[in-house]
Write a protein that holds these residues in place. Structure first.
Motif, PDB file in Angstrom:
ATOM      1  N   ARG A  53       0.814  -1.207  -0.025  1.00 43.85           N
ATOM      2  CA  ARG A  53       0.051  -0.119   0.126  1.00 43.85           C
ATOM      3  C   ARG A  53       0.874   1.311   0.062  1.00 43.85           C
ATOM      4  NH1 ARG A  53      -3.114  -2.926   3.799  1.00 43.85           N
ATOM      5  NH2 ARG A  53      -2.397  -1.737   5.490  1.00 43.85           N
ATOM      6  N   ARG A  56       2.304   1.746  -3.505  1.00 42.41           N
ATOM      7  CA  ARG A  56       1.596   2.187  -4.632  1.00 42.41           C
ATOM      8  C   ARG A  56       1.283   3.773  -4.279  1.00 42.41           C
ATOM      9  NH1 ARG A  56      -1.263  -2.775  -3.765  1.00 42.41           N
ATOM     10  NH2 ARG A  56      -2.607  -1.690  -2.291  1.00 42.41           N
ATOM     11  N   TYR A 119     -11.050   5.548  -4.343  1.00 43.33           N
ATOM     12  CA  TYR A 119     -10.479   4.010  -5.118  1.00 43.33           C
ATOM     13  C   TYR A 119     -10.292   4.498  -6.496  1.00 43.33           C
ATOM     14  CZ  TYR A 119     -12.667   2.023  -0.966  1.00 43.33           C
ATOM     15  OH  TYR A 119     -12.931   1.893   0.367  1.00 43.33           O
ATOM     16  N   GLN A 122      -7.458   2.863  -8.602  1.00 38.83           N
ATOM     17  CA  GLN A 122      -7.367   1.297  -8.426  1.00 38.83           C
ATOM     18  C   GLN A 122      -7.964   0.713  -9.857  1.00 38.83           C
ATOM     19  OE1 GLN A 122      -6.395  -0.151  -5.893  1.00 38.83           O
ATOM     20  NE2 GLN A 122      -5.929   1.865  -4.758  1.00 38.83           N
ATOM     21  N   ASP A 123      -7.705  -0.596  -9.820  1.00 38.13           N
ATOM     22  CA  ASP A 123      -8.029  -1.638 -11.019  1.00 38.13           C
ATOM     23  C   ASP A 123      -9.684  -1.451 -10.951  1.00 38.13           C
ATOM     24  OD1 ASP A 123      -5.512  -1.994 -11.658  1.00 38.13           O
ATOM     25  OD2 ASP A 123      -5.609  -3.910 -10.642  1.00 38.13           O
ATOM     26  N   ARG A 180      -7.379  -3.966 -15.443  1.00 41.37           N
ATOM     27  CA  ARG A 180      -6.207  -3.631 -14.686  1.00 41.37           C
ATOM     28  C   ARG A 180      -5.496  -2.545 -15.321  1.00 41.37           C
ATOM     29  NH1 ARG A 180      -6.298  -9.197 -14.461  1.00 41.37           N
ATOM     30  NH2 ARG A 180      -4.751  -9.341 -15.884  1.00 41.37           N
ATOM     31  N   TYR A 185     -10.579   2.217 -12.373  1.00 43.66           N
ATOM     32  CA  TYR A 185     -11.884   2.577 -11.935  1.00 43.66           C
ATOM     33  C   TYR A 185     -12.378   3.840 -11.991  1.00 43.66           C
ATOM     34  CZ  TYR A 185     -15.566   2.937  -8.433  1.00 43.66           C
ATOM     35  OH  TYR A 185     -16.678   3.212  -7.675  1.00 43.66           O
ATOM     36  N   PRO A 220     -14.850  -1.132  -7.754  1.00 43.51           N
ATOM     37  CA  PRO A 220     -13.578  -0.908  -7.431  1.00 43.51           C
ATOM     38  C   PRO A 220     -12.812  -2.235  -6.852  1.00 43.51           C
ATOM     39  CG  PRO A 220     -14.516   0.019  -5.614  1.00 43.51           C
ATOM     40  CD  PRO A 220     -15.629  -0.329  -6.403  1.00 43.51           C
ATOM     41  N   VAL A 222     -10.081  -3.548  -4.990  1.00 40.72           N
ATOM     42  CA  VAL A 222      -9.217  -3.268  -3.839  1.00 40.72           C
ATOM     43  C   VAL A 222      -8.627  -4.639  -3.103  1.00 40.72           C
ATOM     44  CG1 VAL A 222      -8.707  -1.841  -1.827  1.00 40.72           C
ATOM     45  CG2 VAL A 222     -10.474  -1.143  -3.621  1.00 40.72           C
ATOM     46  N   ASP A 225      -9.188  -3.507   2.034  1.00 33.80           N
ATOM     47  CA  ASP A 225      -9.692  -2.302   2.752  1.00 33.80           C
ATOM     48  C   ASP A 225     -10.139  -2.540   4.151  1.00 33.80           C
ATOM     49  OD1 ASP A 225     -12.229  -0.549   2.983  1.00 33.80           O
ATOM     50  OD2 ASP A 225     -10.978   0.246   1.168  1.00 33.80           O
TER      51      ASP A 225
END
Length: 370
Positions: A53, A56, A119, A122-123, A180, A185, A220, A222, A225
């Motif tokens: 995390r 990222r 989010y 994110q992917d 991805r 998202y 999203p 994730v 979380d």
């Protein structure tokens, strides 16, 4: 400087200054330094999830700051070169082309800044469900699935179909896709809602005009979380034999998985993988995404109530119409963006709709730093 450059460069520099304020560059540089110091700690990777995390977040911060610095540097260099170019028409023409390219990059950065949701970076998990309209609706759902796969390819994203349920006669009943890539998202979330198709039905012997509907969900993706806790005792997990393509393996083994989240009633299924373990992992990924999306929707509805604004979600939220007969037109009902080139849209050219949606959202954003 030529008139176009004279007008464009000062405007570009002013926009960059506004973006710099919005980005809170001093705060971001300070956070980058803190995270870099943290990542240099020998015990940093003792907690892999926390470390991932952190990395990222560090990558996102560096990208934002470096992109702003690069564009600012280009704008200043072009301004100096344009002043030195004088009346050299050839050089001014070259510089004008570079200014146009810089303006396009700046526009992309401004769009990226609209993606400030929790989010957005994110992917994404995108699901398409056939609605009312019988076989036409199932065929329409398959057309939408193809459209989003093409869009992901155009945008440089990786897309993988996680689960698909085929229709008996044609098309699909539903499909779930993982997309991805950076800010997947944030860019695709505006596609959530009901999509309407009007055309002469290829499944009607009389070739009459039919209307079909399909629902698109965008969730999203994730990995972890803290707001969402999935307890084992809240789950009912069923296994069954997968249907559709797959040969004897599909028919003889109970590889398909259905997970019911008892507190919310959310049900997810997965049967694409040959292994029950893989199907369970994929189903849990989708369940987590649905629970996060549920929390986001509840938060948005609460904010809408506090602001006194109506909140429309689910099947009632028709966002776009695709008309193939008696004329050809795609219209987004939220932004009023339209195009008659429906084939390009169905081939994944969604950028005008996505950008218009993001720009519309900008009017609701404050000027606080992101």
């Amino acid at each position: 400087m030529t008139p176009s450059i004279t007008l464009q460069l000062p405007e570009i520099l002013e926009r960059l200054d506004r973006i710099g304020v919005r980005l809170d560059l001093p705060g971001k540089r300070q956070e980058i330094a803190q995270l870099e110091e943290l990542s240099a700690d020998p015990e940093f990777w003792n907690d892999p999830q926390r470390a991932q995390r952190t990395m990222r977040r560090l990558s996102q911060l560096r990208e934002q700051v470096e992109q702003w610095e690069s564009l600012s540097r280009q704008a200043r260099d072009l301004q100096e070169l344009s002043e030195l170019a004088g009346d050299d028409d050839n050089l001014q023409a070259e510089l004008a082309a570079e200014v146009e390219q810089l303006a396009g990059q700046l526009h992309q950065l401004e769009l990226r800044l609209m993606l400030s949701g929790p989010y957005d970076a994110q992917d994404a998990i995108l699901a398409v469900h056939a609605g009312t309209g019988g076989v036409d609706a199932q065929d329409w759902a398959e057309m939408l699935l193809r459209m989003y796969l093409r869009w992901a390819q155009r945008a440089g994203y990786q897309a993988e179909v996680l689960d698909i349920s085929e229709g008996e006669e044609a098309g699909i009943k539903s499909a779930t896709v993982e997309i991805r890539g950076p800010y997947a998202y944030g860019y695709i979330k505006g596609e959530a809602g009901t999509h309407r198709l009007v055309r002469l039905s290829p499944f009607d012997a009389a070739h009459r005009r039919h209307t079909a509907f399909a629902l698109v969900e965008v969730l999203p993706d994730v990995e972890d979380d803290t707001e969402v806790e999935i307890r084992e005792e809240d789950l009912r997990i069923d296994t069954y034999r997968a249907s559709g393509a797959g040969g004897q393996h599909v028919n003889k083994t109970e590889s398909a998985v259905r997970i019911t989240h008892l507190p919310t009633g959310i049900v997810v299924t997965c049967q694409n993988e040959r292994s029950q373990i893989q199907n369970r992992e994929t189903a849990m990924k989708i369940l987590r995404a649905r629970l996060i999306e549920l929390k986001l929707r509840e938060r948005q509805e609460q904010q809408a109530r506090l602001k006194g604004k109506p909140s429309v979600t689910g099947w009632g939220s028709r966002i776009r119409s695709y008309v193939l007969h008696p004329y050809t037109m795609v219209t987004d009902h939220r932004t009023e963006v339209s195009t008659s080139n429906i084939q390009a849209v169905l081939d994944g050219e969604l950028e005008p709709f996505i950008e218009a949606y993001l720009e519309r959202q900008l009017s609701d954003l404050s000027l606080e730093p992101v």
